[in-house]
Scaffold this active site. Structure first.
Site, PDB file in Angstrom:
ATOM      1  CG  HIS A   1      -2.788  -1.613   7.629  1.00  0.00           C
ATOM      2  ND1 HIS A   1      -4.058  -1.129   7.847  1.00  0.00           N
ATOM      3  CD2 HIS A   1      -2.723  -1.870   6.305  1.00  0.00           C
ATOM      4  CE1 HIS A   1      -4.722  -1.088   6.706  1.00  0.00           C
ATOM      5  NE2 HIS A   1      -3.938  -1.539   5.766  1.00  0.00           N
TER       6      HIS A   1
ATOM      7  CG  ASP B   1      -1.835   3.120  -3.289  1.00  0.00           C
ATOM      8  OD1 ASP B   1      -1.271   4.115  -3.778  1.00  0.00           O
ATOM      9  OD2 ASP B   1      -2.006   2.062  -3.919  1.00  0.00           O
TER      10      ASP B   1
ATOM     11  CD  GLU C   1      -0.851   2.470  -7.302  1.00  0.00           C
ATOM     12  OE1 GLU C   1      -2.039   2.078  -7.265  1.00  0.00           O
ATOM     13  OE2 GLU C   1      -0.184   2.692  -6.282  1.00  0.00           O
TER      14      GLU C   1
END
Length: 535
Positions: free
Chosen positions: A93, A162, A278
């Site tokens: 990633h 997340d 957030e």
């Protein structure tokens, strides 16, 4: 037998290519559990990452069956006369080729279907200690699998990212942040112990008490000092459900004031603080629902055009309150009390309830939808910045209302504050020198749909403009998941920590074998004449 023959072939290829001085039969005698592959498909997979911005082919790919496999490989590189590099790849990633290498071997830490197809034994599943409230996990384990294992015991890690389809070793090598970081700190602040394969091929156990310098070096160390093969992660009782709330703001200072107020409550009892804080910036109406989390119901649409935004930009605050069936009777009152002092647009409130695991895994559901449309495996020119609290208003004027303006974009722009006190300054991670700083994350996807503002070139140029604006305005940002191309830039990034970072590198990876895709150090190897020369 087949595995050993393939391993012999792969090691022989390395001998021919880079002058490896280890006899392959010696590695075979050590009982390697995994497989070292030169299969073109394996090499191609390891040459790409989520960013799709670079492509660098390794010479071989290791699917380890144990930490010993990794140590043997690194040790072979360390003692060879010409050397080769080693990069650990979790779920791939990274954005800018940080887990790639052209001069050595990529270790596929997370295994996946390839390992099953080869008939390799599955590495030990997460081991939960209910009494000690911790879980022991393989460095390549994905966080989603860690969560599933701990929930079986009514427990869960304290701090998250997340997106849960990331490897434990990968996020601990960077930081690991989400909306819980204001309260619990990043994931690197919630680790008790690690097993690490250093650049010398040693397997060392480290913690606050044992090999503490390596422990703090590796956490947030961008893979420069060792490969994490085991981590002991702190756990807490897992809630059953989540009350998830979104509200909108048109005034930036009001928005940030409310966010900063909420994270200042981190020391309060659980009933008197939110569990997750957030937010994101909305520069066009399409961002009210995005790939990160479809939230607002079509039956209850929130139309940006109906709200007079300041400069055409709106700001969304996301907050959650965790609860169980036993506390469901008080959740309404607790949420109401916490929201009473906030100054959001009253008509913009939207609330939903869902199971805890569904909230944590919300991004993956959107990922599946995008994959079905062919919109996931596209270039991702992401830019993540830590910005000092004192300069956020300048960033809003120059970036959100300036460079980004009302341009249609493709992906969320996160913005939320964190408490510096929750970050252990002994780690390798760097943050701005203020008590409160913000994450500003432009998580855009480049689309080949004919719209110039969504092209890779346009988004990349925007990123350069944003960094140039910060530099010209004297905003001392720090990149999260950083990407630089020169050592001078890295020295500036680490600032006062550079001398320590360099010392640790020379101690734990003196030949600069590890994580060369970060482009911090050039590999150097001892030649036959005894001199050290750069790769």
């Amino acid at each position: 037998m087949t595995t050993k023959l393939l391993l012999t072939f792969a090691i022989c290829r390395l001998i021919v290519t880079v002058g490896l001085t280890v006899d392959p039969s010696e590695l075979l005698l050590l009982g390697v559990d995994g497989q070292l592959s030169v299969d073109p498909f394996e090499v191609e997979t390891a040459s790409l990452d989520f960013g799709l911005l670079t492509r660098v082919e390794p010479m071989a790919v290791l699917h380890p069956g144990s930490a010993d496999d990794i140590a043997r490989l690194v040790r072979a590189a360390y003692i060879s006369s010409h050397g080769f590099t080693v990069s650990a790849r979790g779920h791939g990633h990274s954005i800018n080729g940080q887990a790639q290498t052209s001069n050595g071997v990529v270790i596929e830490m997370s295994g996946g279907s390839r390992g099953s197809r080869l008939g390799l034994r599955k590495l030990d599943k997460p081991q939960v200690s209910v009494k000690e409230k911790h879980v022991e996990v393989w460095g390549g384990e994905l966080w989603i699998d860690v969560l599933r294992s701990t929930l079986e015991h009514g427990l869960a890690p304290k701090s998250w990212t997340d997106y849960l389809y990331l490897s434990v070793g990968g996020t601990l090598s960077n930081g690991g942040i989400s909306g819980q970081a204001f309260n619990h700190g990043p994931q690197i602040s919630n680790v008790y112990e690690l097993d690490v394969v250093t650049g010398k091929g040693e397997i060392l156990t480290c913690s606050e008490e044992k090999n503490s310098d390596l422990f703090h070096a590796v956490l947030g160390g961008l893979g420069q000092f060792g490969i994490i093969t085991r981590a002991r992660i702190a756990l807490e009782p897992a809630p059953q459900r989540v009350r998830w709330i979104r509200v909108l703001y048109s005034n930036f200072s009001t928005f940030t004031r409310d966010q900063e107020h909420l994270i200042s409550l981190h020391g309060n009892p659980t009933s008197r603080k939110f569990d997750y804080v957030e937010g994101f910036v909305i520069v066009d109406e399409g961002l009210i629902n995005n790939w990160r989390s479809s939230f607002f119901s079509p039956r209850n649409p929130v139309k940006i055009s109906s709200i007079a935004g300041n400069g055409g930009v709106l700001y969304c605050l996301e907050i959650t309150k965790n609860y169980d069936e036993s506390t469901a009777g008080t959740i309404d009152q607790e949420v109401e009390a916490l929201m009473k002092g906030l100054n959001f647009i009253p008509s913009s409130v939207f609330t939903t309830d869902l199971p805890y695991i569904d909230f944590l895994d919300r991004v993956h559901k959107a990922e599946l939808k995008l994959r079905a449309k062919g919109l996931w495996e596209v270039p991702h020119p992401w830019l993540n910045l830590f910005v000092p609290k004192s300069r956020m208003a300048d960033l809003d004027r120059g970036v959100f209302k300036g460079i980004l303006g009302n341009n249609k974009t493709s992906g969320p722009i996160l913005i939320y504050p964190m408490n510096k006190s929750k970050w252990d300054q002994r780690s390798s991670a760097v943050t701005p020198d203020e008590d409160v700083f913000y994450l500003v994350a432009l998580l855009r996807s480049a689309l080949d749909n004919g719209e110039e503002t969504q092209s890779l070139e346009h988004l990349t140029n925007q990123n350069h403009k944003i960094l140039r604006f910060c530099d010209d305005a004297g905003i001392k940002v720090k990149q999260y998941l950083p990407h630089y191309t020169t050592q001078e830039e890295w020295m500036d990034h680490f600032g006062d920590k550079w001398d320590q970072f360099y010392r640790r590198k020379m101690e734990f990876d003196p030949r600069h074998l590890l994580a060369t895709g970060q482009r911090i150090f050039n590999p150097s190897f001892t030649s036959s004449s005894g001199t050290v020369s750069p790769w």
